[in-house]
Design a protein around this motif. Structure first.
Motif, PDB file in Angstrom:
ATOM      1  N   ALA A 103      -5.466 -34.269  38.382  1.00 12.03           N
ATOM      2  CA  ALA A 103      -5.346 -33.728  36.866  1.00 12.03           C
ATOM      3  C   ALA A 103      -4.235 -34.551  36.411  1.00 12.03           C
ATOM      4  N   ALA A 104      -3.107 -34.888  37.101  1.00 13.63           N
ATOM      5  CA  ALA A 104      -1.803 -35.293  36.502  1.00 13.63           C
ATOM      6  C   ALA A 104      -2.079 -36.903  36.304  1.00 13.63           C
ATOM      7  N   GLU A 105      -2.839 -37.379  37.029  1.00 11.26           N
ATOM      8  CA  GLU A 105      -3.143 -38.911  36.768  1.00 11.26           C
ATOM      9  C   GLU A 105      -4.050 -39.030  35.484  1.00 11.26           C
ATOM     10  N   ARG A 106      -4.849 -37.962  35.365  1.00 12.99           N
ATOM     11  CA  ARG A 106      -5.710 -38.137  34.023  1.00 12.99           C
ATOM     12  C   ARG A 106      -4.870 -37.779  32.910  1.00 12.99           C
ATOM     13  N   ALA A 107      -3.944 -37.139  32.953  1.00  8.69           N
ATOM     14  CA  ALA A 107      -3.108 -36.841  32.126  1.00  8.69           C
ATOM     15  C   ALA A 107      -2.067 -37.911  31.598  1.00  8.69           C
ATOM     16  N   ARG A 108      -1.834 -38.757  32.709  1.00  9.92           N
ATOM     17  CA  ARG A 108      -0.965 -40.063  32.467  1.00  9.92           C
ATOM     18  C   ARG A 108      -1.788 -41.027  31.875  1.00  9.92           C
ATOM     19  N   SER A 109      -3.127 -41.018  32.244  1.00 11.23           N
ATOM     20  CA  SER A 109      -3.855 -42.138  31.505  1.00 11.23           C
ATOM     21  C   SER A 109      -4.514 -41.576  29.968  1.00 11.23           C
ATOM     22  N   GLY A 110      -3.745 -40.341  29.595  1.00 13.76           N
ATOM     23  CA  GLY A 110      -4.038 -39.929  28.079  1.00 13.76           C
ATOM     24  C   GLY A 110      -4.977 -39.034  27.798  1.00 13.76           C
ATOM     25  N   ASP A 111      -5.706 -38.334  28.708  1.00 14.51           N
ATOM     26  CA  ASP A 111      -6.754 -37.262  28.490  1.00 14.51           C
ATOM     27  C   ASP A 111      -5.803 -36.226  27.871  1.00 14.51           C
ATOM     28  N   PRO A 112      -6.345 -36.148  26.475  1.00  7.45           N
ATOM     29  CA  PRO A 112      -5.649 -35.083  25.547  1.00  7.45           C
ATOM     30  C   PRO A 112      -5.769 -33.670  25.948  1.00  7.45           C
ATOM     31  N   ALA A 113      -6.709 -33.263  26.599  1.00  7.52           N
ATOM     32  CA  ALA A 113      -6.998 -31.918  27.026  1.00  7.52           C
ATOM     33  C   ALA A 113      -5.965 -31.596  28.274  1.00  7.52           C
ATOM     34  N   ILE A 114      -5.716 -32.381  29.184  1.00  2.57           N
ATOM     35  CA  ILE A 114      -5.008 -32.173  30.258  1.00  2.57           C
ATOM     36  C   ILE A 114      -3.257 -32.253  29.776  1.00  2.57           C
ATOM     37  N   LEU A 115      -2.982 -33.379  28.765  1.00  2.95           N
ATOM     38  CA  LEU A 115      -1.837 -33.643  28.358  1.00  2.95           C
ATOM     39  C   LEU A 115      -1.256 -32.176  27.431  1.00  2.95           C
ATOM     40  N   ALA A 116      -2.377 -31.659  26.942  1.00  2.00           N
ATOM     41  CA  ALA A 116      -2.233 -30.281  26.117  1.00  2.00           C
ATOM     42  C   ALA A 116      -1.529 -29.331  27.295  1.00  2.00           C
ATOM     43  N   LEU A 117      -2.426 -29.284  28.452  1.00  2.00           N
ATOM     44  CA  LEU A 117      -1.856 -28.225  29.393  1.00  2.00           C
ATOM     45  C   LEU A 117      -0.264 -28.523  29.766  1.00  2.00           C
ATOM     46  N   PHE A 118       0.064 -29.913  29.984  1.00  2.51           N
ATOM     47  CA  PHE A 118       1.155 -30.089  30.286  1.00  2.51           C
ATOM     48  C   PHE A 118       2.275 -29.578  29.458  1.00  2.51           C
ATOM     49  N   GLY A 119       1.844 -29.736  28.162  1.00  2.08           N
ATOM     50  CA  GLY A 119       2.608 -29.423  26.911  1.00  2.08           C
ATOM     51  C   GLY A 119       2.834 -27.928  27.013  1.00  2.08           C
ATOM     52  N   ASN A 120       1.699 -27.231  27.446  1.00  2.00           N
ATOM     53  CA  ASN A 120       2.036 -25.652  27.558  1.00  2.00           C
ATOM     54  C   ASN A 120       2.883 -25.481  28.919  1.00  2.00           C
ATOM     55  N   MET A 121       2.915 -26.229  29.738  1.00  2.00           N
ATOM     56  CA  MET A 121       3.722 -25.932  30.757  1.00  2.00           C
ATOM     57  C   MET A 121       5.157 -26.108  30.435  1.00  2.00           C
ATOM     58  N   ALA A 122       5.300 -27.188  29.780  1.00  2.00           N
ATOM     59  CA  ALA A 122       6.820 -27.469  29.477  1.00  2.00           C
ATOM     60  C   ALA A 122       7.243 -26.496  28.454  1.00  2.00           C
ATOM     61  N   LEU A 123       6.475 -25.740  27.531  1.00  2.00           N
ATOM     62  CA  LEU A 123       7.019 -24.860  26.799  1.00  2.00           C
ATOM     63  C   LEU A 123       7.177 -23.519  27.455  1.00  2.00           C
ATOM     64  N   TYR A 124       6.169 -23.082  28.383  1.00  2.00           N
ATOM     65  CA  TYR A 124       6.479 -21.778  29.129  1.00  2.00           C
ATOM     66  C   TYR A 124       7.545 -22.040  30.304  1.00  2.00           C
ATOM     67  N   LEU A 125       7.822 -23.306  30.658  1.00  2.00           N
ATOM     68  CA  LEU A 125       8.986 -23.397  31.745  1.00  2.00           C
ATOM     69  C   LEU A 125      10.278 -23.442  30.995  1.00  2.00           C
ATOM     70  N   GLY A 126      10.062 -23.839  29.510  1.00  2.00           N
ATOM     71  CA  GLY A 126      11.366 -23.890  28.860  1.00  2.00           C
ATOM     72  C   GLY A 126      11.575 -22.291  28.239  1.00  2.00           C
ATOM     73  N   VAL A 127      10.495 -21.671  28.136  1.00  2.00           N
ATOM     74  CA  VAL A 127      10.832 -20.091  27.804  1.00  2.00           C
ATOM     75  C   VAL A 127      11.413 -19.411  28.922  1.00  2.00           C
ATOM     76  N   ALA A 128      11.005 -19.602  30.273  1.00  2.00           N
ATOM     77  CA  ALA A 128      11.449 -18.943  31.298  1.00  2.00           C
ATOM     78  C   ALA A 128      12.676 -19.438  31.628  1.00  2.00           C
ATOM     79  N   ILE A 129      13.125 -20.618  31.532  1.00  2.00           N
ATOM     80  CA  ILE A 129      14.435 -21.077  31.709  1.00  2.00           C
ATOM     81  C   ILE A 129      15.568 -20.395  30.597  1.00  2.00           C
ATOM     82  N   ASN A 130      15.032 -20.307  29.459  1.00  2.00           N
ATOM     83  CA  ASN A 130      15.866 -19.761  28.443  1.00  2.00           C
ATOM     84  C   ASN A 130      16.014 -18.344  28.628  1.00  2.00           C
ATOM     85  N   ASN A 131      15.217 -17.736  29.119  1.00  2.00           N
ATOM     86  CA  ASN A 131      15.295 -16.335  29.420  1.00  2.00           C
ATOM     87  C   ASN A 131      16.018 -16.014  30.827  1.00  2.00           C
ATOM     88  N   ILE A 132      15.982 -16.809  31.659  1.00  2.00           N
ATOM     89  CA  ILE A 132      16.801 -16.680  32.889  1.00  2.00           C
ATOM     90  C   ILE A 132      18.439 -16.912  32.384  1.00  2.00           C
TER      91      ILE A 132
END
Ligand SMILES: [Zn+2]
Length: 386
Positions: A287-316
């Motif tokens: 899945a990560a390799e697909r994102a690296r080659s530009g798959d928009p759907a999986i890139l969006a999941l990584f975008g969400n991951m960054a958002l929720y990780l940022g939210v979690a760190i912010n809250n901690i």
């Protein structure tokens, strides 16, 4: 008469306990200092010269310490003809094993009482059942102890994923391993190998290894691989307790994606290899390799991951004032897909501290087995019979 004898027995037991405690204090002091003369020990520990001489003689005789003469007239010597003699921990005779039971690999490290790693082994874990996993751990440790037959192994520290009751040595749950529930892992390993065993939650061990050779402060560590684990260093001490700091199963999306714990919308369902696999329907790391080659759907999941990780760190960070955040785990191999977005999100949203003073570092080589050994060493020393 009876009373007198009892008092005498009690008194001599107390004296033995005191001798033992003082010996452990002296040994721990020399470990912390690296090396020390008897005079330095006497001054630092509020013990008589006679007591220091006796204790150090016992420690030398049993091989816990080694003695080295300072150079005459050197920086270490007095220059007046007297040559001070330094005592240091013997790094060749006594050891502790650290074990990391991890879904991607089993690792064992041999660590001496100075806290130096000497040798490492690894093996393939078998997560098909609790019996298979336990047998694999037993076989690997059997092999390691066989290969270390000339060394004295004083104890074993174990880094364990899932929910861990470190105080009682129980691995409460390990979601990826079917049938693994309330396993008295420390007691089992003790019965197999005849040595004290100390269990720890794996992010604590990674954190312990990370801070071995650096100044300590307030640190937050997140280990992201198939799941997500958290550890905190608060004023130099690791914060521990069973079932605490379970950031993985805090909810970021009410009624959101299914999580391995049976819940919905947990952080781990969005921020982990397992979570991204389930959301994308593609196994990790493909899945990560697909994102690296530009798959928009999986890139969006990584975008969400960054958002929720940022939210979690912010809250901690609202609950715990960290000076530094260490991100580690297998997911860091794919940090090009999310780390900059996490940094940007935090820089744009942190209001209780200057974002530029918060250091975010990452580590690809986390050393849970080494950290497990480091955490076990003081407990092993407390129980030494000196
Ligand atoms: Zn969950």
């Amino acid at each position: 008469m009876q009373h007198m004898r009892r008092d005498f027995v009690k008194e001599s037991i107390n004296q033995d306990v005191m001798k033992q405690l003082n010996a452990i204090k002296v040994f721990s002091y020399i470990r912390e200092q690296g090396k020390a003369t008897r005079k330095q020990i006497e001054a630092a520990m509020d013990l008589s010269w006679g007591a220091v001489s006796n204790i150090t003689a016992r420690l030398l005789e049993k091989g816990y310490l080694v003695e080295s003469k300072g150079e005459k007239g050197s920086a270490n010597g007095s220059g007046s003809g007297r040559i001070p003699s330094f005592l240091a921990v013997n790094d060749r005779q006594y050891y502790v094993l650290g074990v990391d039971i991890n879904i991607t690999r089993l690792t064992v490290e041999l660590v001496n009482l100075k806290g130096e790693s000497v040798r490492q082994w690894s093996g393939e874990p078998d997560y098909r059942s609790s019996d298979a996993l336990l047998t694999g751990v037993q076989d690997l440790l059997q092999r390691v102890i066989g290969e270390c037959s000339g060394d004295v192994i004083l104890g074993i520290g174990v880094a364990m994923q899932g929910i861990v009751d470190a105080r009682n040595g129980i691995s409460i749950s390990l979601p990826q391993c079917p049938g693994w529930q309330d396993i008295p892992l420390a007691a089992l390993l003790e019965s197999w190998f005849g040595r004290p065993v100390y269990l720890e939650h794996d992010p604590n061990c990674v954190l312990r290894a990370e801070v071995q050779d650096r100044p300590r402060g307030n640190l937050l560590l997140l280990r992201i691989d198939k799941g997500i684990g958290m550890a905190l260093l608060s004023e130099g001490r690791i914060f521990t307790g069973p079932g605490m700091l379970e950031i993985a199963h805090t909810i970021v999306v009410p009624h959101g994606a299914k999580c391995s714990c049976g819940g919905e919308g947990c952080l781990e369902a969005y921020v982990s290899e397992e979570g991204l696999s389930l959301l994308s329907g593609i196994a990790f790391p493909a899945a990560a390799e697909r994102a690296r080659s530009g798959d928009p759907a999986i890139l969006a999941l990584f975008g969400n991951m960054a958002l929720y990780l940022g939210v979690a760190i912010n809250n901690i960070l609202r609950l715990f004032k960290a000076d530094e955040i260490i991100l580690c785990g297998d997911m860091m191999r794919y940090r090009d897909l999310f780390l900059d977005q996490v940094r940007q999100w935090l820089a744009g949203n942190s209001f209780c501290r200057e974002p530029e003073t918060l250091k975010i570092s990452f580590s690809e080589n986390e050393r849970a087995a080494y950290g497990a050994a480091l955490m076990a060493i003081p407990k092993v020393i407390e129980n030494l019979n000196i």
